[in-house]
Motif scaffolding. Structure first.
Motif, PDB file in Angstrom:
ATOM      1  N   ARG A 459       0.657  -0.747   0.048  1.00 43.94           N
ATOM      2  CA  ARG A 459      -0.529  -0.053  -0.092  1.00 43.94           C
ATOM      3  C   ARG A 459       1.048   1.193   0.319  1.00 43.94           C
ATOM      4  NH1 ARG A 459      -5.273  -0.285   1.456  1.00 43.94           N
ATOM      5  NH2 ARG A 459      -6.492  -2.300   1.262  1.00 43.94           N
ATOM      6  N   ARG A 460       1.660   1.099  -0.638  1.00 46.07           N
ATOM      7  CA  ARG A 460       2.891   2.926  -0.755  1.00 46.07           C
ATOM      8  C   ARG A 460       1.854   3.058  -1.760  1.00 46.07           C
ATOM      9  NH1 ARG A 460       9.194   0.663  -0.677  1.00 46.07           N
ATOM     10  NH2 ARG A 460       9.349  -1.178   0.687  1.00 46.07           N
ATOM     11  N   PHE A 461       1.091   2.864  -2.790  1.00 45.75           N
ATOM     12  CA  PHE A 461       0.607   3.595  -3.830  1.00 45.75           C
ATOM     13  C   PHE A 461      -0.506   3.061  -3.703  1.00 45.75           C
ATOM     14  CE2 PHE A 461       3.879   1.642  -5.894  1.00 45.75           C
ATOM     15  CZ  PHE A 461       3.210   1.148  -6.701  1.00 45.75           C
ATOM     16  N   SER A 462      -1.900   3.861  -4.000  1.00 48.27           N
ATOM     17  CA  SER A 462      -2.890   2.827  -4.373  1.00 48.27           C
ATOM     18  C   SER A 462      -3.806   2.372  -5.632  1.00 48.27           C
ATOM     19  CB  SER A 462      -4.374   3.759  -2.936  1.00 48.27           C
ATOM     20  OG  SER A 462      -4.289   4.894  -4.272  1.00 48.27           O
ATOM     21  N   CYS A 463      -2.961   3.271  -6.518  1.00 55.47           N
ATOM     22  CA  CYS A 463      -3.101   2.928  -7.853  1.00 55.47           C
ATOM     23  C   CYS A 463      -2.455   2.193  -9.049  1.00 55.47           C
ATOM     24  CB  CYS A 463      -4.186   3.352  -8.224  1.00 55.47           C
ATOM     25  SG  CYS A 463      -4.535   4.038 -10.097  1.00 55.47           S
ATOM     26  N   LEU A 464      -2.509   1.075  -9.283  1.00 56.44           N
ATOM     27  CA  LEU A 464      -1.600   0.814 -10.822  1.00 56.44           C
ATOM     28  C   LEU A 464      -2.327   0.050 -11.814  1.00 56.44           C
ATOM     29  CD1 LEU A 464       0.943  -0.818 -11.021  1.00 56.44           C
ATOM     30  CD2 LEU A 464       0.332  -2.634 -10.295  1.00 56.44           C
TER      31      LEU A 464
END
Length: 550
Positions: A459-464
């Motif tokens: 969860r270091r970023f929420s969109c991939l």
């Protein structure tokens, strides 16, 4: 023929079944007929199914007989089932196992209780070279090299051959399973293994993404206890298989190898990719790595995502029918129509777990599916009208208004882990710039892919943003939202794989969301309806949303 107008379906003599989607018994009837039918189309009110020879043979291989199938139709049909349909069901179902391949001493024989049928088979010119000299009125010798190809030829003639000739024993490899299987996983393994008898040892297990197909494959390895070759779709999947094998068995790293462009390890358990085996330097060169099939005395071969099996592997599969083999997949639908080859060369469908049943048991997240239809801007509409067919697809897929919808959905699901999935790299890179999300495509090195996947899990970023390289075997358990911006035309298997990316159970309300954004009034809308067929067959409903775009 008994009539009951309160029933939900109409059975027709052309082998189609019409099922009322709004009927109170819809789900019950759909679940009852799904083992022996295929969904053809699914508009709002009437779903159309088809009974095919292959659907009946798969049902027969799974233990369903003709009288049970006929009884199901009679139970739910408004006007009963036409005698022509019931007769066809009995005929096709009876054909499964009428011809058998059996081992007698050190020879193979094609056997048949019906001597007239065997005589007819012997008359086919294309089959003659597969038979030996030894024959009686009920059996004929089969040349050892022809075990697979003769099954392919006979099913095309309408006679699926039951292969109970047994298997050569591979090198023994005791494997202790450390994982505790769920009830349906144990049932799947036993359906394949059949107590170790010749009636098992080949076949396909159909389970949704997130249901633990890898664990089931590993449990089958432990049952068989022999050196194993695993074929899968990509290097990410190879490494996931290896991690799972080491985690869920007592095997050591010295016993499990990766055979890829990075490593050429051939160990008692070896995991490789279809692409690796079918690689050749040029079209006039041979397949450089096919010898892997002969590197060790494999006793078991696992075909992961068997619906993607390439044609050269089919040819090789015909030559290794004496090996135990297992196919794993979320859908038996193949875009090239080679389901019969899967049936004959890997084996019949042994187990099929309905997606919605796993959802109801809490093993999968509850999924909400929506199709968002948006207009094509006027300037592109004119270009679309005059474009050639293939260009039309891309114009519709890359509709710039999709970016606005994507941003709105990201705002709606700001607290969730979101996957944006598409077909065209330019479109995905543009969305990456617009949203600031990382992008993974076929050009992304494997080490970089793994790093981004791991950061997404953490969860270091929420969109991939991912291309079709993430269709298979990418373990992202926290992803709860998938936004599909473009796809491979009408691929039902791709639709199933993409929904599968967000079906793993979630903490809290255990919900997931699957959005497909399409350009209204274009071929993309038609493709979307075809893609959805498989998931609708599994019990998912698509809501249609047509937002006003400024």
């Amino acid at each position: 023929m008994e009539f009951n107008l309160n029933n939900p379906l109409i059975a027709q003599s052309d082998r189609t079944i019409l099922l009322e989607a709004t009927h109170p018994l819809f789900e019950e009837a759909r679940n009852a007929i799904s083992p022996f039918t295929e969904l053809i189309k699914s508009p709002e009110y009437i779903h159309t199914y088809r009974i095919t020879p292959l659907s009946l043979w798969n049902a027969a291989a799974a233990g369903l007989n003709a009288e049970q199938i006929c009884a199901i139709l009679q139970q739910y049909a408004k006007y009963g089932a036409p005698e022509a349909l019931l007769s066809a069901i009995r005929d096709y179902t009876a054909r499964y196992g009428l011809l058998r391949i059996e081992q007698r001493g050190d020879k193979l024989f094609l056997t048949c209780k019906d001597r007239l049928l065997l005589t007819e088979v012997l008359q086919y010119r294309d089959l003659r070279s597969f038979f030996g000299e030894e024959r009686t009125e009920h059996q004929v010798e089969v040349m050892p090299f022809a075990r697979g190809v003769i099954k392919q030829e006979l099913i095309r003639l309408g006679y699926p051959t039951q292969d109970i000739a047994g298997y050569v024993e591979g090198t023994r490899l005791p494997i202790a399973l450390k994982a505790e299987l769920r009830d349906y996983q144990e049932q799947a393994v036993e359906s394949y293994y059949v107590g170790g008898s010749v009636f098992g040892g080949n076949g396909v297990l159909v389970l949704p993404c997130g249901a633990g197909k890898t664990v089931i494959g590993i449990a089958a390895m432990a049952k068989i206890g022999m050196e194993t070759l695993v074929l899968t779709t990509n290097v990410t999947s190879v490494r996931q298989w290896i991690r799972e094998i080491l985690d869920k068995t007592d095997l050591s790293e010295e016993q499990v190898g990766e055979y890829s462009s990075d490593y050429k390890q051939v160990k008692p358990i070896t995991v490789t990719t279809y692409q690796m085996l079918t690689h050749r330097a040029s079209k006039d060169k041979g397949f450089a790595h096919m010898e892997l099939f002969n590197e060790r005395n494999w006793g078991f071969i696992v075909y992961d995502e068997v619906h993607t099996l390439p044609a050269p592997i089919f040819r090789l599969a015909a030559d290794i029918q004496a090996k135990r083999r297992l196919g794993l997949t979320a859908t038996l639908v193949r875009e090239d129509g080679r389901e019969e080859d899967v049936f004959t060369l890997v084996g019949p469908k042994r187990f099929d777990m309905p997606w919605k049943e796993l959802e109801q048991q809490g093993w999968l997240a509850t999924a909400s599916c929506a199709e968002i239809r948006i207009r094509l801007p006027f300037a592109l509409r004119e270009k679309y009208v005059y474009a050639e067919s293939r260009r039309k697809n891309r114009i519709a897929a890359e509709n710039p208004l999709k970016e606005t919808v994507v941003k709105q959905l990201l705002e709606r699901h700001a607290d969730e882990q979101v996957l944006i999935i598409g077909q065209y790299v330019d479109q995905l890179e543009q969305l990456g710039e617009a949203t600031g999300a990382p992008v993974i495509t076929g050009k992304t090195p494997h080490t970089e892919r793994e790093r981004l996947y791991q950061q997404f899990r953490e969860r270091r970023f929420s969109c991939l943003i991912v291309s079709k390289v993430a269709n298979f075997a990418v373990d992202l358990p926290d992803a709860s939202v998938a936004i599909q911006v473009s796809g491979a035309f009408g691929s039902r298997q791709e639709e199933a794989q993409r929904l599968g990316r967000v079906l793993r159970p979630k903490q809290g309300n255990n919900r997931s969301y699957f959005y497909t954004i399409v350009s209204k009034g274009t071929k993309e809308e038609d493709w979307a309806q075809k893609r959805q067929l498989f998931l609708i067959e599994q019990g998912y409903n698509y809501e249609i949303d047509e937002p006003t775009m400024d």
